[in-house]
Design an enzyme around this catalytic site. Structure first.
Site, PDB file in Angstrom:
ATOM      1  N   HIS A   1       0.983  -1.124   0.049  1.00 59.14           N
ATOM      2  CA  HIS A   1      -0.094  -0.097   0.099  1.00 59.14           C
ATOM      3  C   HIS A   1       0.934   1.158  -0.033  1.00 59.14           C
ATOM      4  CE1 HIS A   1       0.924  -0.393   4.121  1.00 59.14           C
ATOM      5  NE2 HIS A   1       1.047   0.930   4.404  1.00 59.14           N
TER       6      HIS A   1
ATOM      7  N   ASP B   1       0.915   5.038   1.792  1.00 62.32           N
ATOM      8  CA  ASP B   1       0.059   5.898   2.973  1.00 62.32           C
ATOM      9  C   ASP B   1      -0.591   6.933   2.278  1.00 62.32           C
ATOM     10  OD1 ASP B   1       1.149   4.133   4.720  1.00 62.32           O
ATOM     11  OD2 ASP B   1       2.863   5.257   5.543  1.00 62.32           O
TER      12      ASP B   1
ATOM     13  N   HIS C   1       4.845   0.143  -0.171  1.00 65.92           N
ATOM     14  CA  HIS C   1       5.533  -0.712   0.812  1.00 65.92           C
ATOM     15  C   HIS C   1       4.632  -1.680   1.278  1.00 65.92           C
ATOM     16  CE1 HIS C   1       3.728   2.722   3.030  1.00 65.92           C
ATOM     17  NE2 HIS C   1       3.570   1.915   4.114  1.00 65.92           N
TER      18      HIS C   1
ATOM     19  N   ARG D   1       6.657  -9.059  15.893  1.00 63.80           N
ATOM     20  CA  ARG D   1       7.014  -7.689  15.692  1.00 63.80           C
ATOM     21  C   ARG D   1       6.057  -6.888  15.921  1.00 63.80           C
ATOM     22  NH1 ARG D   1       7.179  -4.423  10.813  1.00 63.80           N
ATOM     23  NH2 ARG D   1       8.709  -3.013  10.631  1.00 63.80           N
TER      24      ARG D   1
HETATM   25  C1  LIG Z   1      -4.983   8.213   9.250  1.00 58.42           C
HETATM   26  C2  LIG Z   1      -4.857   7.294   8.686  1.00 58.42           C
HETATM   27  C3  LIG Z   1      -4.188   6.525   7.833  1.00 58.42           C
HETATM   28  C4  LIG Z   1      -4.514   4.964   7.449  1.00 58.42           C
HETATM   29  C5  LIG Z   1      -5.948   5.280   7.657  1.00 58.42           C
HETATM   30  C6  LIG Z   1      -6.129   6.245   8.769  1.00 58.42           C
HETATM   31  C7  LIG Z   1      -5.892   5.215  10.154  1.00 58.42           C
HETATM   32  C8  LIG Z   1      -5.044   3.896   9.798  1.00 58.42           C
HETATM   33  C9  LIG Z   1      -4.087   4.327   8.910  1.00 58.42           C
HETATM   34  C10 LIG Z   1      -3.687   2.715   8.115  1.00 58.42           C
HETATM   35  C11 LIG Z   1      -2.485   1.999   8.897  1.00 58.42           C
HETATM   36  C12 LIG Z   1      -2.447   0.888   8.015  1.00 58.42           C
HETATM   37  C13 LIG Z   1      -1.955   1.037   6.757  1.00 58.42           C
HETATM   38  C14 LIG Z   1      -3.066   2.011   6.087  1.00 58.42           C
HETATM   39  C15 LIG Z   1      -3.112   1.977   4.706  1.00 58.42           C
HETATM   40  C16 LIG Z   1      -4.435   1.381   6.654  1.00 58.42           C
HETATM   41  O1  LIG Z   1      -5.076   0.561   6.222  1.00 58.42           O
HETATM   42  O2  LIG Z   1      -4.726   1.930   7.871  1.00 58.42           O
HETATM   43  C17 LIG Z   1      -3.082   3.216   6.731  1.00 58.42           C
HETATM   44  C18 LIG Z   1      -4.022   4.383   6.280  1.00 58.42           C
HETATM   45  C19 LIG Z   1      -3.292   5.248   5.165  1.00 58.42           C
HETATM   46  O3  LIG Z   1      -2.543   5.898   5.104  1.00 58.42           O
HETATM   47  O4  LIG Z   1      -4.407   5.502   4.308  1.00 58.42           O
HETATM   48  O1  LIG Z   2       4.986  -2.365  10.124  1.00 58.43           O
HETATM   49  C1  LIG Z   2       5.622  -1.815   9.226  1.00 58.43           C
HETATM   50  O2  LIG Z   2       6.846  -1.860   9.032  1.00 58.43           O
HETATM   51  C2  LIG Z   2       4.994  -0.902   8.260  1.00 58.43           C
HETATM   52  C3  LIG Z   2       3.725  -0.288   8.900  1.00 58.43           C
HETATM   53  C4  LIG Z   2       3.036   0.453   7.980  1.00 58.43           C
HETATM   54  O3  LIG Z   2       3.118   0.524   6.696  1.00 58.43           O
HETATM   55  C5  LIG Z   2       1.687   1.278   8.220  1.00 58.43           C
HETATM   56  O4  LIG Z   2       1.338   1.381   9.406  1.00 58.43           O
HETATM   57  O5  LIG Z   2       1.005   1.925   7.180  1.00 58.43           O
HETATM   58 FE   LIG Z   3       2.113   2.380   5.473  1.00 58.32          FE
END
Ligand SMILES: C=C1C[C@]23C[C@H]1CC[C@H]2[C@@]12CCC[C@@](C)(C(=O)O1)[C@H]2[C@@H]3C(=O)O
Ligand SMILES: O=C(O)CCC(=O)C(=O)O
Ligand SMILES: [Fe+2]
Length: 354
Positions: free
Chosen positions: A236, A238, A293, A303
């Protein structure tokens, strides 16, 4: 002004039927969590290659000392070539970082039934659960998360009815430190792009990106019986401006490099990993890549990682900075972008491309 958590609450995802596995109870990788072999083979090849190739500046994510005199160039160049860098001398105490990690560890080591008391509501932003991106994939991830946006007192009380304050204080304190570090890094990046706060007319935003908010994501990747066929967190990018990640001492983070494949980003002791998100990619008119990533689990090590996401309030209009010629993306509100991403995931960016 709408907050980020409102934007996420207004864009619910269908996670009703997806809750994390009770990882302790399984000793073989279930079919539901088995991804095709091919997925991790790429990583294995690359890993072997890395073991035989000395890490040099060209082949690994740069490590930047925030107190270096030429920090603006270092950060800017890293954003251009990698979209990612490690920061050292970042001013966040290692005691606090360790404290956050051990509180996360404590949370995830609670029995599954107990953790489910703090389950994130389908239209909620805060709480325990699978990653928001889960519905886009047919297989499940070897992962459980706890998302923090705004107040967590209610959720923490569900987990520790008498003892929730310590958890809340540590998380609040860490978020405050992350917020000022993220602000500092954002200013360095904007300086590299020749944007100053005074030159407000340069900003396409009606409201300011100088008032960013944050969200915290605690990630847990339990020991996995068959890590080569499992995925911790699926590939994905961010969504927000930038992310600051504490990836603990345990390996697992990988980035995708064009023409190379998946490359491991091994933890650097005491460093935090910073990466560009979609919104900075848009602001920079595509000059900074948004980093694709993923995380992979380990067989023998549980982890934990802690990610801080930094982005402007939901009503902020974002688009390529005025100063940059020939905009490649149309402008839109942060809220609109979150909604596009919720519906189209990685295709969201191409939908706003001119
Ligand atoms: C502020 C954020 C950023 C979110 C959504 C929301 C809360 C949780 C974050 C994450 C965390 C895990 C990867 C991701 C891709 C996911 O699924 O939830 C992230 C997402 C994003 O960067 O889009
Ligand atoms: O656990 C990791 O190293 C990556 C976490 C991550 O990509 C995320 O929380 O968006
Ligand atoms: Fe991420």
């Amino acid at each position: 002004m709408a907050t980020l958590s409102e934007a996420y609450r207004d864009n619910p995802i269908d996670l009703q039927h997806i809750i994390p596995l009770d990882f302790d109870s399984v000793h073989e990788l279930p079919d539901s969590h088995t991804w095709s072999d091919h997925v991790n083979n790429l990583y294995l090849e690359k890993y072997t290659y890395l073991k035989h190739t000395p890490m040099d500046e060209e082949s690994s994510v740069p490590i930047i000392d925030l107190s270096a005199p030429n920090v603006v160039e270092l950060v800017g160049n890293a954003c251009e070539t990698w979209g990612m860098f490690h920061v050292v001398n970042h001013g966040v105490s290692s005691i606090l970082v360790d404290d956050v990690e051990s509180h996360a560890q404590q949370l995830f080591s609670l029995p599954t039934q107990h953790k489910l008391k703090a389950l994130r509501a389908p239209d909620g932003a805060t709480g325990y659960g699978v990653a928001r991106i889960s519905p886009f994939f047919s297989k499940l991830m070897w992962h459980e998360g706890f998302t923090i946006m705004g107040s967590i007192v209610e959720h923490a009380k569900e987990l520790w009815p008498h003892d929730y304050e310590d958890f809340c204080n540590v998380m609040d304190n860490y978020q405050k430190k992350m917020k000022s570090l993220a602000y500092q890094i954002m200013l360095l990046i904007l300086k590299f792009l020749d944007i100053t706060k005074e030159g407000e007319e340069e900003m396409i935003s009606t409201s300011s990106i100088y008032e960013c908010e944050g969200a915290l994501q605690l990630n847990s990747y339990p020991c996995c019986p068959d890590p080569n066929r499992a995925i911790g967190l699926a590939p994905h990018t961010d969504s927000l401006l930038l992310t600051i990640l504490h990836q603990s001492e345990t390996k697992g983070l990988q980035i995708h490099r064009n023409g190379v494949g998946w490359v491991a980003v091994p933890p650097v002791s005491g460093a935090l990993v910073v990466n560009i998100g979609d919104l900075f990619h848009i602001l920079s008119n595509g000059r900074f890549p948004t980093v694709y990533h993923r995380a992979v689990p380990n067989q023998d090590a549980h982890r934990i990682s802690v990610a801080y996401f930094y982005g402007p309030p939901a009503d902020t209009i974002v688009g390529p900075l005025n100063k940059l010629p020939c905009p490649r993306y149309r402008s839109l509100t942060v809220k609109e972008y979150i909604s596009l991403k919720n519906k189209h995931l990685e295709n969201a960016l191409s939908l706003i491309k001119f």
